[in-house]
Structure formats: structure tokens, C-alpha cells
Design an enzyme around this catalytic site. Structure first.
Site, mmCIF file in Angstrom:
data_model
loop_
_atom_site.group_PDB
_atom_site.id
_atom_site.type_symbol
_atom_site.label_atom_id
_atom_site.label_comp_id
_atom_site.label_asym_id
_atom_site.label_seq_id
_atom_site.Cartn_x
_atom_site.Cartn_y
_atom_site.Cartn_z
ATOM 1 N N GLU A 46 0.890 -1.317 -0.067
ATOM 2 C CA GLU A 46 0.155 0.103 0.054
ATOM 3 C C GLU A 46 0.883 1.103 0.088
ATOM 4 O O GLU A 46 0.772 2.132 -0.626
ATOM 5 C CB GLU A 46 -0.868 -0.102 1.182
ATOM 6 C CG GLU A 46 -1.517 1.320 1.377
ATOM 7 C CD GLU A 46 -2.536 1.378 2.751
ATOM 8 O OE1 GLU A 46 -3.206 2.189 2.999
ATOM 9 O OE2 GLU A 46 -2.194 0.540 3.587
ATOM 10 N N HIS A 47 1.987 1.400 1.047
ATOM 11 C CA HIS A 47 2.694 2.371 1.055
ATOM 12 C C HIS A 47 4.234 1.774 0.886
ATOM 13 O O HIS A 47 4.527 0.746 1.513
ATOM 14 C CB HIS A 47 2.629 2.931 2.328
ATOM 15 C CG HIS A 47 1.442 3.740 3.082
ATOM 16 N ND1 HIS A 47 0.526 2.600 3.722
ATOM 17 C CD2 HIS A 47 0.828 4.821 2.805
ATOM 18 C CE1 HIS A 47 -0.466 3.510 4.068
ATOM 19 N NE2 HIS A 47 -0.195 4.677 3.357
#
Length: 413
Positions: free
Chosen positions: A314-315
Site C-alpha cells: 500500500e505504502h
């Protein structure tokens, strides 16, 4: 309680590492629980919404809409510093999304124009903690895209006289949305999907939430657009010897504190960095409500990049001597930070913090103005060659009237 998992990947392949890191995320059990709620709201309207709100949130309202006067009171209540932070973050978020708006493309014979999704509903969590940043991150891009109606739903706040949490109400005013409703859970999603007065029917529902909220979004997605199904939060940090172990440790812990199901991963070819980070965080991750932290040592930068691309986080935070050289090799990530903490991206960097999780970064990016825009193709000025090709293809596929329609138009030209 979280835990620390140390993986020495120098003698194993990428697939083995990913298999150990991946935690399957399924909404199946939640769908079974939520489906009756969604169908009840469809059949009985707001009466069902109110009953479920009283059951799950212990509070509901005949009219859940938060008045502007209440938002203004909330903005005064939260104080100058909080107001300043919301306004600064909102300004940066708006600037970022304005800069990324696509332009219409029109050529001789064809083109593409962009039109906004007209009615948008954002879900803003406010269970154990309020998330005013999520309201900014979901509603401002919709506003920039030109959506005619932008509303938000957020669970009623139990401890004060406000209908929603004061920070959520203040953020709604700062973001300039059309309405805020003090309704949460699957019943809020269903209410927005079907339009049960006083909740408006929207064309798309965006924003993160509990597994119950995400299951409801999935159920209504056959008739209302949704952004994505968001699972537990995750981060991968790609780092080398140049990284500061203290800063890397804090960045991992910042993501792990999202909850027991969150994941934070350090992938590095530096055993020294891995050992220092593991030593610093081992006690912290055992605290209640912390997630799972992986420290992965690789044989090379290339193997580390391969693991990151397969993990599709996601990050992604790149903390290396030359991060801009490395980013060219990243294929799968929801959002990438070049040396800055992901926590900055969570609040005020500009891009939305609503991002693909559980490997979904392999096929989509984070929430942006594109989620609130529809590309509409234009066709004009048909040329002879492509018209003849279309006639042949129509005949090949056995569509007589397709072919005759095209042939008649050719004769009439």
C-alpha cells in the site's frame, strides 16, 4: 498484540519470502453477516438504518444531517491549532489534485473527454479514533473533479452533543462538502447506495472502513460504484546502509500502530541495518493493538526490489542513497515516498491516503481525481479505410445489419 518476524532471504527465493509475509484477507464471513443488513435497508429504508445505528452505535437521529451551525460550532470547539492544521492540509491536498486533473483530448476523427461522477458519498471512520484526514482525502478530490454533490457519512460520536465527531464536522466545513450525515457502518453504505431519505442516493461510494463497511461496499458495487475494497494497512520500507535505523524504526512502528492486522515490512540488503532496527522495535511491537513487523534481509538491492514488487505494498518508503534511481524499478506500490515518512503522506503531502491494500497495487493506484471522472470517447469524421475494415469485421462476425448499416452510410457519403 503484534510481533516481529526476522527473515533471512539471502538463501531463499522471492516467492518463499512473500508466502511467509502475505496474510490472506477475506471478506467472506463479513459478507454473510452484512448482506441481511443491506437488504433490510433496501426494503425498509431509513427506518432500518436507524435501528441498526441504535444497535451498533448506541445512538441515532431522526435527521442525521449535521447542520452547518453545528459544523461552525465544532470548528470553534477544536481550537486554532487544529483548525490551522486542517486548513493547511486541505490546501495542499487541493493543490495536488488540481495539478493532476487530466485534459480533454480531441483529434481529427476521435477524442476523449472527461466528465465528473455527479454524486459522491464518502465513508469516514470514527470508531475508536476519528479520522478527519480521511474526510479531506476523499472529498476534496471529488470536489476538484467537479462532482455536483459530495456528501460524507460518519458514525455518531457517543461522548458529546455533536451528531458526528467535532473533528469530522470541522473537516467537513473546511473541505466544503454539501452534507455530513451522522450514520456509520454497513447501514450507512446501504443508505447511500439506495438513497433512503434523508440520505441521498449517490453514484459512487469511497473511503475506508471496517470489514463490515468494506463488505457492504462490495455487496452494493453491482449497482453503485465503489473505489476499492480496503484491507488492513501496510507499509514496505526499502532501505540500504545510508538509512538511519532510528528513523526507519519509527516509520515501521507508525504503520504498525494502525492495528493488530496491519503489516510493516523492512526490506534491506544491509544486515547491519536489519539487526539495528529489529533491536529497536522488538519490545514496542509487543504492545497491545500493534501489528506485525517483518525485517527481511536480502542478498542484493535487486532481490529487495523484486520482493517489494511482488508484495505490492500500500505504502512504499524508499530510504536509500539514490532513491530516484531506484523508483524507476518499482512497478507495484500504492504510493511511494522518497525518503520522507509515510506518516507525512497520511496527512498533508497531497496525494490521498486511501490506497490499494493486500496486493491490489498490482492493478490500481490510490484514490485520485480519476476515481471521480469518467472518460467518454468521441468519434467523428469516419475515414474510408477504417469504415471498410468495420464492414469486413461485421461480416466475419455474422452481424448482417451491422454490415448493412455501415455499407449504407458509406453509400450515402
Amino acid at each position: 498484540m503484534g510481533s516481529l518476524v526476522y527473515i533471512d532471504a539471502r538463501q531463499v527465493d522471492t516467492k518463499t519470502v512473500i508466502r511467509e509475509m502475505k496474510r490472506p484477507y477475506s471478506l467472506e464471513e463479513y459478507i454473510e453477516k452484512v448482506k441481511p443488513i443491506v437488504e433490510d435497508v433496501r426494503e425498509r429504508g431509513y427506518a432500518a438504518v436507524r435501528e441498526y445505528s441504535e444497535r451498533f452505535d448506541t445512538r441515532s437521529f431522526d435527521d442525521p444531517r449535521v447542520a452547518r451551525s453545528e459544523m461552525e460550532e465544532a470548528l470553534r470547539e477544536i481550537g486554532d491549532e487544529a483548525r490551522w492544521a486542517l486548513e493547511v492540509a486541505a490546501k495542499r491536498i487541493r493543490e495536488y489534485h488540481e495539478a493532476t486533473m487530466p485534459r480533454d483530448t480531441v483529434r481529427e476523427g476521435y477524442g476523449l473527454v472527461w466528465r465528473p461522477v455527479e454524486r459522491v458519498g464518502a465513508y469516514v471512520p470514527a470508531g475508536a479514533k476519528p479520522y478527519p484526514s480521511t474526510l479531506l482525502m476523499t472529498c476534496i478530490p471529488a470536489r476538484v473533479a467537479g462532482s455536483r454533490l459530495v456528501v460524507a457519512a460518519s458514525p455518531p460520536y457517543r461522548d458529546r452533543g455533536f451528531k458526528a465527531h467535532p473533528l469530522i464536522e470541522a473537516a467537513a466545513l473546511v473541505a466544503g462538502i454539501d452534507a455530513l450525515y451522522a450514520v456509520g457502518g454497513a447501514q450507512a453504505v446501504a443508505g447511500l447506495a439506495f438513497g433512503v431519505n434523508p440520505l441521498p442516493r449517490v453514484d459512487k461510494i469511497v473511503g475506508p472502513g471496517s470489514p463490515y463497511v468494506e463488505a457492504a461496499k462490495l455487496i452494493v458495487s453491482t449497482e453503485t460504484g465503489i473505489d476499492m475494497v480496503a484491507g488492513p494497512s501496510e507499509i514496505a520500507i526499502l532501505a540500504d546502509d545510508s538509512a538511519n535505523p532510528e528513523l526507519v524504526s519509527l516509520d515501521l512502528l507508525a504503520q504498525a500502530e494502525h492495528g493488530a492486522f496491519s503489516s510493516a515490512v523492512l526490506v534491506t540488503p544491509s544486515k547491519s541495518l536489519a539487526d539495528q532496527v529489529a533491536s529497536r522495535i522488538k519490545d514496542h511491537v509487543r504492545e497491545p493493538h500493534m501489528g506485525l513487523v517483518f525485517v527481511v534481509v536480502t542478498s542484493s538491492v535487486g532481490q529487495a526490489i523484486g520482493i517489494v514488487n511482488e508484495y505490492a505494498p500500500e505504502h512504499l518508503e524508499i530510504v536509500m542513497e539514490n532513491p530516484r534511481d531506484v523508483v524507476n524499478e518499482i512497478r507495484n506500490a500504492g504510493a511511494v515516498s522518497l525518503g520522507e515518512p509515510v506518516a507525512y503522506m497520511d496527512y498533508a503531502a497531497g496525494p490521498s491516503h486511501v490506497l490499494p491494500t493486500s496486493g491490489a497495487a498490482r492493478w490500481r493506484g490510490g484514490l485520485s481525481v480519476y476515481d471521480f471522472l469518467k472518460p467518454i470517447a468521441l468519434v467523428s469524421a469516419v475515414d474510408e479505410e477504417t469504415l471498410d475494415a468495420a464492414i469486413v469485421l461485421a461480416r466475419l462476425e455474422g452481424f448482417r445489419f451491422h454490415a448493412e448499416s455501415l455499407e449504407a452510410r458509406k453509400k450515402a457519403r
